[in-house]
Scaffold this motif. Structure first.
Motif, PDB file in Angstrom:
ATOM      1  N   LYS A  28       7.742   3.910  11.311  1.00 49.69           N
ATOM      2  CA  LYS A  28       9.301   3.838  10.972  1.00 49.69           C
ATOM      3  C   LYS A  28       9.655   2.944  10.203  1.00 49.69           C
ATOM      4  O   LYS A  28      10.686   3.090   9.246  1.00 49.69           O
ATOM      5  N   THR A  29       9.395   1.749  10.219  1.00 53.03           N
ATOM      6  CA  THR A  29       9.837   0.553   9.733  1.00 53.03           C
ATOM      7  C   THR A  29       9.562   0.600   8.191  1.00 53.03           C
ATOM      8  O   THR A  29      10.256   0.358   7.308  1.00 53.03           O
ATOM      9  N   LYS A  69       0.962  -1.223  -0.012  1.00 58.32           N
ATOM     10  CA  LYS A  69      -0.263  -0.205   0.036  1.00 58.32           C
ATOM     11  C   LYS A  69       0.865   1.359   0.122  1.00 58.32           C
ATOM     12  O   LYS A  69       0.732   2.170  -0.819  1.00 58.32           O
ATOM     13  N   VAL A  70       1.959   1.193   0.883  1.00 65.51           N
ATOM     14  CA  VAL A  70       2.483   2.563   0.828  1.00 65.51           C
ATOM     15  C   VAL A  70       3.515   2.660  -0.267  1.00 65.51           C
ATOM     16  O   VAL A  70       3.799   3.728  -0.854  1.00 65.51           O
ATOM     17  N   ARG A  71       3.901   1.560  -0.545  1.00 62.38           N
ATOM     18  CA  ARG A  71       4.890   1.622  -1.801  1.00 62.38           C
ATOM     19  C   ARG A  71       4.192   2.100  -3.343  1.00 62.38           C
ATOM     20  O   ARG A  71       4.488   2.791  -3.758  1.00 62.38           O
ATOM     21  N   LEU A 127      13.386  10.527  -0.220  1.00 58.57           N
ATOM     22  CA  LEU A 127      12.009  10.276   0.244  1.00 58.57           C
ATOM     23  C   LEU A 127      11.645  11.564   1.182  1.00 58.57           C
ATOM     24  O   LEU A 127      10.429  11.786   0.887  1.00 58.57           O
ATOM     25  N   GLU A 128      12.306  12.239   1.642  1.00 58.87           N
ATOM     26  CA  GLU A 128      11.894  13.416   2.508  1.00 58.87           C
ATOM     27  C   GLU A 128      11.142  14.423   1.621  1.00 58.87           C
ATOM     28  O   GLU A 128      10.148  14.984   1.933  1.00 58.87           O
ATOM     29  N   LEU A 171      10.620   2.050   2.586  1.00 59.99           N
ATOM     30  CA  LEU A 171      10.554   2.561   1.253  1.00 59.99           C
ATOM     31  C   LEU A 171      11.899   3.279   0.837  1.00 59.99           C
ATOM     32  O   LEU A 171      12.255   3.494  -0.363  1.00 59.99           O
ATOM     33  N   CYS A 172      12.474   3.615   1.738  1.00 60.34           N
ATOM     34  CA  CYS A 172      13.848   4.071   1.458  1.00 60.34           C
ATOM     35  C   CYS A 172      14.784   3.183   0.636  1.00 60.34           C
ATOM     36  O   CYS A 172      15.315   3.417  -0.452  1.00 60.34           O
TER      37      CYS A 172
END
Length: 153
Positions: free
Chosen positions: A101-102, A55-57, A141-142, A107-108
């Motif tokens: 955080k994980t 989902k986040v990817r 990513l930031e 993602l990084c």
């Protein structure tokens, strides 16, 4: 004590996974660890983790796609830039609300891979030359998560 045995719970998983989930929750709340269907519970938890990451990817991929469109698709810029920026706002909000955080760390680690998939989609959609784009992700990513950051044209 919950009135379901391990064998019945395993059978239930095969034909009604939602009811299996409800019964498993009852067992967990009752701390009835002996009757838990551990194999399927572990499988479901692993699946939940994969789904959360996917989902986040996916949200990050959508952000990158729209950033690339915004930055490189000059022919469509005037007509679509507001739409693309609106999409970026929505995807950033969804992603920031889903990140732990994980998941952020994962993602990084996957940023370049996600960029390359996004780039393929943009090239296919726009017909723009692959040579127009950087070979590797030039965004952090930031930056991609920052509500106030947009690339320079």
């Amino acid at each position: 004590m919950v009135n379901i045995t391990l064998n019945k719970l395993q059978e239930l998983y095969e034909f009604d996974d939602y009811l299996w989930l409800e019964e498993t929750i009852k067992l967990l709340k009752a701390k009835d660890l002996d009757n838990l269907d551990w194999d399927n519970l572990i499988e479901e938890l692993e699946s939940l983790g994969r789904n959360n990451f996917n989902k986040v990817r996916s949200l990050l991929r959508q952000i990158i796609i729209h950033i690339l469109l915004l930055q490189y698709w000059e022919k469509e810029y005037d007509r679509n830039y507001r739409h693309w920026r609106g999409e970026i706002i929505a995807f950033r909000d969804d992603l920031n609300n889903s990140l732990t955080k994980t998941l952020r760390n994962k993602l990084c680690d996957e940023l370049d891979r996600t960029y390359h998939i996004s780039l393929k989609l943009v090239i296919e959609k726009t017909g723009l030359s692959p040579e127009l784009f950087p070979d590797n992700c030039s965004y952090s990513l930031e930056q991609l998560l920052d509500d106030n950051w947009y690339p320079e044209k």
